[in-house]
Design an enzyme around this catalytic site. Sequence first.
Site, PDB file in Angstrom:
ATOM      1  N   GLY A 198       1.794   1.585  10.783  1.00 35.13           N
ATOM      2  CA  GLY A 198       2.678   3.098  10.707  1.00 35.13           C
ATOM      3  C   GLY A 198       3.500   3.223  12.144  1.00 35.13           C
TER       4      GLY A 198
ATOM      5  CG  HIS B 279      -6.069   1.917   5.007  1.00 34.92           C
ATOM      6  ND1 HIS B 279      -5.513   2.884   5.451  1.00 34.92           N
ATOM      7  CD2 HIS B 279      -4.737   0.663   4.132  1.00 34.92           C
ATOM      8  CE1 HIS B 279      -4.528   2.495   6.348  1.00 34.92           C
ATOM      9  NE2 HIS B 279      -3.958   0.776   5.363  1.00 34.92           N
TER      10      HIS B 279
ATOM     11  CD  GLU C  60      -3.683  -2.967   6.968  1.00 29.36           C
ATOM     12  OE1 GLU C  60      -2.511  -3.002   6.974  1.00 29.36           O
ATOM     13  OE2 GLU C  60      -4.401  -1.783   6.684  1.00 29.36           O
TER      14      GLU C  60
ATOM     15  CB  SER D  39       4.592  -2.328  11.836  1.00 30.58           C
ATOM     16  OG  SER D  39       3.844  -0.939  11.907  1.00 30.58           O
TER      17      SER D  39
ATOM     18  CD  GLU E   9      -3.037   5.260   6.416  1.00 29.33           C
ATOM     19  OE1 GLU E   9      -2.740   5.712   5.302  1.00 29.33           O
ATOM     20  OE2 GLU E   9      -2.553   4.548   7.634  1.00 29.33           O
TER      21      GLU E   9
ATOM     22  N   GLY F  22       2.722  -1.381   4.417  1.00 30.30           N
ATOM     23  CA  GLY F  22       2.327  -0.037   4.003  1.00 30.30           C
ATOM     24  C   GLY F  22       3.913   0.419   4.148  1.00 30.30           C
ATOM     25  N   GLY F  23       4.799   1.250   5.207  1.00 26.67           N
ATOM     26  CA  GLY F  23       6.325   1.673   5.246  1.00 26.67           C
ATOM     27  C   GLY F  23       6.886   0.978   4.142  1.00 26.67           C
TER      28      GLY F  23
ATOM     29  CG  ASN G 176      -2.066   1.138   1.105  1.00 28.76           C
ATOM     30  OD1 ASN G 176      -1.432   2.034   0.379  1.00 28.76           O
ATOM     31  ND2 ASN G 176      -2.279   1.692   2.846  1.00 28.76           N
ATOM     32  CD1 TRP G 177       3.623   0.848  -2.628  1.00 26.68           C
ATOM     33  CD2 TRP G 177       4.234   2.307  -4.459  1.00 26.68           C
ATOM     34  NE1 TRP G 177       4.387   0.191  -3.664  1.00 26.68           N
ATOM     35  CE2 TRP G 177       4.401   1.015  -4.782  1.00 26.68           C
ATOM     36  CE3 TRP G 177       3.827   3.000  -5.966  1.00 26.68           C
ATOM     37  CZ2 TRP G 177       4.982   0.716  -5.727  1.00 26.68           C
ATOM     38  CZ3 TRP G 177       4.878   2.495  -7.120  1.00 26.68           C
ATOM     39  CH2 TRP G 177       5.576   1.496  -6.659  1.00 26.68           C
ATOM     40  CE  LYS G 178       0.440   3.121   4.548  1.00 22.63           C
ATOM     41  NZ  LYS G 178      -0.053   3.925   6.725  1.00 22.63           N
TER      42      LYS G 178
HETATM   43  C1  PEP Z   1      -0.777  -0.343   5.910  1.00 20.60           C
HETATM   44  O1  PEP Z   1      -0.859   0.923   5.254  1.00 20.60           O
HETATM   45  O2  PEP Z   1      -1.958  -0.800   5.409  1.00 20.60           O
HETATM   46  C2  PEP Z   1      -0.092  -0.549   6.494  1.00 20.60           C
HETATM   47  C3  PEP Z   1      -0.331  -1.497   7.206  1.00 20.60           C
HETATM   48  O3  PEP Z   1       0.894   0.467   7.136  1.00 20.60           O
HETATM   49  P1  PEP Z   1       2.052  -0.446   7.805  1.00 20.60           P
HETATM   50  O4  PEP Z   1       2.994  -1.068   7.355  1.00 20.60           O
HETATM   51  O5  PEP Z   1       3.335   0.867   7.245  1.00 20.60           O
HETATM   52  O6  PEP Z   1       2.146  -0.040   9.303  1.00 20.60           O
END
Ligand code: PEP
Length: 247
Positions: free
Chosen positions: A172, A94, A166, A212, A96, A233-234, A9-11
Site C-alpha cells: 500500500g 496478512h 509481501e 504495490s 495487516e 491489494g490496491g 485482496n479487496w481488504k
Molecule cells: C496486499 O494487501 O496484500 C497488498 C499487497 O497491497 P498493495 O498491492 O496495495 O500493496
Amino acid sequence: MRKKVIAGNWKMNMTPTEAAALAERLKNGADTDKSDVIFCVPATDIYAVSQAVKGSNISVGAQNMFFEDNGAYTGEISANMLLDMGVRYVIIGHSERRELFAETNETVNKKVLKAFEKGIVPIMCVGESLVQREKAVTIEWIRMQVKVGLFGVKSDAAKKLIIAYEPIWAIGTGKTATSAQAQEVCSAIRAVLAEIYDADTAEATRVQYGGSVTGANAGELFGQPDIDGGLVGGASLKDDFIKIVNY
Ligand code: PEP
C-alpha cells in the site's frame, strides 16, 4: 510447471452491491487460462461476488478465518461457514492482521492446519518490515515465518499451498520490491520448503509476490523464476487488475 496464481485482496472495501458490480466488470477481461484468478473479498461480499462470477473460472476467496470449528468466538468465521459459501481459498496471516489484530506465527499455523483439514487452500502471507530489511535479517525472518506457519503440515498439503511473500514496506506504499529483491526471497522460501519437505514439494508450491503490484510492473515481477504470480491489494479494485492478470 506451476500455473501462475493472481489473487486480489479487496481488504475492507466494497459493500455487497458495489462488490458485485466490480466483479462483473473485472471478470470478463481476465485470462484464466494462463493464471488462476481469485477475488479475496470481505466476508459480507462472498455471496454477492460468487453470484457475479458464476460461469467464469474466477474463484472467490476469503481474507481470514478462525481455527476453531464453532463456539463462543464472537465475530469470527469458521472454515465450514466459508466452505458452505463455496470458498476454496483463504488469506492467512496478512501483515495487516499480524500488526492490527495480533496474529502470530502460531495462530497462523493453527489457521493453516484448519484450512487444510477442511479442504480450503491457504494463501499464507509472510514478509519483513523495513527495519528488518535494513538490519539484513529478512531471510532469517521469512524462514522462521515459513517454518512455524507450516508446523505439522504434510507435504501433500504443502504442495497445494500458496505462500505470498509481501514485504510490509511495499504494501500500500507504492514502493515495489525490485524483481531481484522479490526473486531472492521467493527463492529462499522455496529453499526452506525443500529443507522442511523435499525438492518435489518445493517445486510444486506456488509462491506469490505482493506489494504495490500494478499493470506496469507485474510482467517483470512474475517473469522471475520463483515468482508464481501475485497478491494484489490496491490495484485489485481497479481495471488495472485485468492488466496484471493478463501481464
Ligand atoms: C496486499 O494487501 O496484500 C497488498 C499487497 O497491497 P498493495 O498491492 O496495495 O500493496
